[in-house]
Motif scaffolding. Structure first.
Motif, short mmCIF file in Angstrom:
data_model
loop_
_atom_site.label_atom_id
_atom_site.label_comp_id
_atom_site.label_asym_id
_atom_site.label_seq_id
_atom_site.Cartn_x
_atom_site.Cartn_y
_atom_site.Cartn_z
N PRO A 26 0.93 -0.90 0.50
CA PRO A 26 -0.16 0.01 -0.19
C PRO A 26 0.43 0.85 -0.26
N ALA A 27 0.51 1.69 -0.77
CA ALA A 27 1.22 3.45 -0.69
C ALA A 27 1.16 4.09 0.42
N GLY A 28 0.69 4.49 1.57
CA GLY A 28 1.28 4.52 2.82
C GLY A 28 2.84 3.73 3.42
N VAL A 29 2.19 1.83 3.31
CA VAL A 29 4.20 1.69 3.33
C VAL A 29 4.99 1.62 2.46
N ALA A 30 4.14 2.50 1.28
CA ALA A 30 6.27 2.67 1.12
C ALA A 30 6.28 4.09 0.81
N LYS A 32 6.40 4.94 4.05
CA LYS A 32 7.92 4.90 5.25
C LYS A 32 8.74 3.82 4.80
N ILE A 33 8.51 3.25 3.81
CA ILE A 33 9.65 2.87 2.98
C ILE A 33 11.27 3.92 3.13
N LEU A 34 10.32 4.80 1.78
CA LEU A 34 10.81 6.02 1.49
C LEU A 34 11.53 6.93 2.53
N GLY A 35 10.99 7.16 3.00
CA GLY A 35 11.01 8.14 4.39
C GLY A 35 10.65 9.29 4.43
N MET A 36 9.39 9.35 3.27
CA MET A 36 8.33 10.09 3.47
C MET A 36 6.98 10.49 3.79
N SER A 37 6.27 11.21 3.50
CA SER A 37 4.72 11.09 4.41
C SER A 37 4.27 10.79 3.13
N ALA A 38 2.92 10.22 2.77
CA ALA A 38 1.91 9.67 2.39
C ALA A 38 1.65 10.44 1.46
N GLU A 39 1.69 11.80 2.19
CA GLU A 39 1.23 12.95 0.87
C GLU A 39 2.26 13.22 -0.40
N GLY A 40 3.41 13.23 0.88
CA GLY A 40 4.51 13.79 -0.47
C GLY A 40 5.07 12.55 -1.55
N LEU A 41 4.59 11.34 -1.11
CA LEU A 41 4.32 10.01 -2.21
C LEU A 41 3.45 10.54 -3.58
N ALA A 42 2.19 11.17 -2.64
CA ALA A 42 1.19 11.41 -3.71
C ALA A 42 1.67 12.59 -4.69
N GLN A 43 2.45 13.89 -4.72
CA GLN A 43 3.28 14.24 -5.00
C GLN A 43 3.35 13.95 -6.00
N ASP A 52 7.27 3.85 -9.64
CA ASP A 52 6.31 2.99 -10.89
C ASP A 52 5.39 2.66 -10.05
N TYR A 53 3.89 2.07 -10.40
CA TYR A 53 2.40 2.43 -9.05
C TYR A 53 1.75 1.37 -9.82
N VAL A 54 1.15 0.91 -9.33
CA VAL A 54 -0.30 0.11 -9.23
C VAL A 54 -1.35 0.34 -8.89
N LYS A 55 -2.41 1.06 -9.54
CA LYS A 55 -4.02 0.91 -9.43
C LYS A 55 -4.94 0.45 -9.07
N ARG A 56 -5.28 0.42 -8.30
CA ARG A 56 -6.87 -1.34 -8.04
C ARG A 56 -7.54 0.01 -7.77
N GLY A 57 -8.54 0.27 -8.84
CA GLY A 57 -9.29 1.73 -8.30
C GLY A 57 -9.08 2.69 -8.07
N ARG A 58 -9.61 3.00 -7.25
CA ARG A 58 -8.94 4.60 -6.29
C ARG A 58 -7.13 4.23 -5.49
N ARG A 59 -6.93 2.60 -5.29
CA ARG A 59 -6.26 2.70 -4.49
C ARG A 59 -4.40 2.82 -5.20
N VAL A 60 -4.17 2.89 -4.22
CA VAL A 60 -2.22 2.95 -5.37
C VAL A 60 -1.58 1.74 -4.47
N PHE A 61 -0.98 0.68 -5.39
CA PHE A 61 -0.09 0.48 -4.27
C PHE A 61 1.33 -0.05 -5.20
N TYR A 62 2.20 0.21 -4.76
CA TYR A 62 3.87 -0.31 -5.28
C TYR A 62 4.18 -1.54 -4.90
N ARG A 63 5.09 -2.22 -6.43
CA ARG A 63 5.54 -3.17 -6.18
C ARG A 63 7.03 -3.13 -5.84
#
Length: 83
Positions: A26-30, A32-43, A52-63
């Motif tokens: 999930p984006a929130g976990v990603a 944290k792994i990258l050392g940033m906020s979820a909002e920063g990753l969204a930007q 690169d990311y994966v979307k499933r509906g409105r949800r965002v995931f990372y491999r």
């Protein structure tokens, strides 16, 4: 197309039995792994500068491999011998 979430809900699969290329974070976990906020990753997604990311509906995931590739591509090598 894989219907992994449906299989996981039914108990047929758990995340430990999935091959690594099908594991998503999930984006929130990603973030944290990258050392940033979820909002920063969204930007970064919005600007097209993040991993690169994966979307499933409105949800965002990372491999995990995409996060590792992003980190590798953005690693600055120390200049040995520089003063």
């Amino acid at each position: 197309m894989y219907e992994i979430p449906n299989l996981m809900r039914s108990g047929a699969l758990d995340s430990a039995s999935l091959p690594p290329e099908l594991t998503i974070i999930p984006a929130g976990v990603a973030a944290k792994i990258l050392g940033m906020s979820a909002e920063g990753l969204a930007q970064m997604r919005y600007r097209g500068t993040g991993p690169d990311y994966v979307k499933r509906g409105r949800r965002v995931f990372y491999r995990p491999a995409d996060i590792a590739a992003y980190l590798e591509a953005n690693t600055v090598k120390a200049n040995q011998g520089a003063v």
